[in-house]
Design a protein around this motif. Sequence first.
Motif, short mmCIF file in Angstrom:
data_model
loop_
_atom_site.label_atom_id
_atom_site.label_comp_id
_atom_site.label_asym_id
_atom_site.label_seq_id
_atom_site.Cartn_x
_atom_site.Cartn_y
_atom_site.Cartn_z
N LEU A 273 -21.35 16.07 -6.20
CA LEU A 273 -20.68 15.26 -5.18
C LEU A 273 -20.85 13.77 -5.44
O LEU A 273 -19.93 12.98 -5.18
N VAL A 274 -22.01 13.36 -5.93
CA VAL A 274 -22.20 11.94 -6.28
C VAL A 274 -21.25 11.55 -7.41
O VAL A 274 -20.70 10.44 -7.42
N ALA A 275 -21.04 12.44 -8.37
CA ALA A 275 -20.08 12.18 -9.44
C ALA A 275 -18.68 11.99 -8.86
O ALA A 275 -17.93 11.10 -9.29
N VAL A 276 -18.31 12.82 -7.88
CA VAL A 276 -17.01 12.67 -7.21
C VAL A 276 -16.94 11.34 -6.48
O VAL A 276 -15.90 10.66 -6.49
N LEU A 277 -18.06 10.92 -5.86
CA LEU A 277 -18.08 9.63 -5.16
C LEU A 277 -17.89 8.47 -6.13
O LEU A 277 -17.14 7.53 -5.85
N LEU B 269 -16.39 8.60 -9.00
CA LEU B 269 -14.98 8.66 -9.39
C LEU B 269 -14.10 8.02 -8.33
O LEU B 269 -13.16 7.27 -8.65
N THR B 270 -14.40 8.28 -7.07
CA THR B 270 -13.62 7.71 -5.96
C THR B 270 -13.75 6.20 -5.92
O THR B 270 -12.76 5.48 -5.70
N ILE B 271 -14.96 5.69 -6.12
CA ILE B 271 -15.19 4.24 -6.12
C ILE B 271 -14.31 3.57 -7.18
O ILE B 271 -13.64 2.56 -6.92
N ASN B 272 -14.31 4.13 -8.38
CA ASN B 272 -13.54 3.53 -9.47
C ASN B 272 -12.04 3.72 -9.26
O ASN B 272 -11.24 2.85 -9.65
N TRP B 273 -11.65 4.85 -8.66
CA TRP B 273 -10.23 5.05 -8.36
C TRP B 273 -9.75 4.02 -7.34
O TRP B 273 -8.66 3.46 -7.48
N ILE B 274 -10.55 3.75 -6.31
CA ILE B 274 -10.17 2.75 -5.31
C ILE B 274 -9.99 1.39 -5.97
O ILE B 274 -8.98 0.70 -5.76
N PRO C 290 0.82 -1.22 0.00
CA PRO C 290 0.00 0.00 0.00
C PRO C 290 0.85 1.26 0.00
O PRO C 290 2.02 1.25 0.39
N THR C 291 0.24 2.35 -0.43
CA THR C 291 0.89 3.66 -0.41
C THR C 291 0.28 4.50 0.70
O THR C 291 -0.71 4.12 1.32
N MET C 292 0.87 5.66 0.94
CA MET C 292 0.36 6.55 1.97
C MET C 292 -1.05 7.05 1.64
O MET C 292 -1.81 7.43 2.53
N GLN C 293 -1.40 7.05 0.36
CA GLN C 293 -2.73 7.49 -0.03
C GLN C 293 -3.82 6.65 0.62
O GLN C 293 -4.91 7.16 0.92
N GLU C 294 -3.53 5.39 0.85
CA GLU C 294 -4.55 4.51 1.43
C GLU C 294 -4.84 4.84 2.89
O GLU C 294 -5.94 4.57 3.37
N PHE C 295 -3.87 5.43 3.59
CA PHE C 295 -4.12 5.85 4.97
C PHE C 295 -5.09 7.04 5.00
O PHE C 295 -5.85 7.20 5.94
N VAL C 296 -5.02 7.87 3.96
CA VAL C 296 -5.85 9.08 3.90
C VAL C 296 -7.21 8.79 3.28
O VAL C 296 -8.20 9.47 3.58
N MET C 297 -7.28 7.77 2.43
CA MET C 297 -8.48 7.49 1.65
C MET C 297 -9.76 7.38 2.47
O MET C 297 -10.79 7.97 2.09
N PRO C 298 -9.80 6.66 3.61
CA PRO C 298 -11.06 6.57 4.36
C PRO C 298 -11.60 7.92 4.81
O PRO C 298 -12.82 8.15 4.80
#
Length: 213
Positions: free
Chosen positions: A113-117, A119-124, A80-88
């Motif tokens: 905001l739903v569009a951003v969510l 995007l976040t789901i697919n990025w994860i 994992p990267t440091m991004q995963e600590f911040v992601m939640p």
Amino acid sequence: MQDITSRVKHNVPALVLTLLGIMQAFALELLWSFIVETPYLFALTWQALLSWLQVSITLIGTILVWVSYATNVTRFLWVPTMQEFVMPFAVGLIQFSIIQMLTVQLIGPWMVLVAVLILTINWIAHSTMRKARLDGDNSEFFTGTTTAGWRDFQLAIGSIALLLVYGIYEWVFAPFNAATLSILLITLGLLLVQFRLMAVWWSRSVSTKPSKD
């Protein structure tokens, strides 16, 4: 050094998943509080219909955030990267903001905001799969599996673009017409399709192949 890497690979994703689960629990509590504290939801009105669609999209989005990370954590190993600590925390902030805007009057910024969510789901999902592909412990799954291309993200890109364009339009001009209902129904359908695709990939990855005698 290998011992540290091994500990990180086995412990950090599970730790992040636990923290992400706590955020989802808070989000569900806020969503439930909105439902029980909003009387107009239980009236037969146009506003109630749109609000219930918003609630449904928010609920499914919350579940998809959890599923996209949990299914990868339980199947694969990666560094994992440091991004995963911040992601939640980032995901929690987006979800809490979405729930706070669960009103028809704020449906424009809510769509953004739903569009951003989404995007976040697919990025994860994509970022964890990309890191898992680089780890030799997952070679059994990734051998013979092609890397994801733009075609694999057409559904996500389409839904994000639709919500962003119409959300900004609603935000600026606030027309609030029959098209709003269509956009919400399409968004709900796209999220259900994405959930179905995740279920299909889960079944394929955990299915056991018959041994050759």
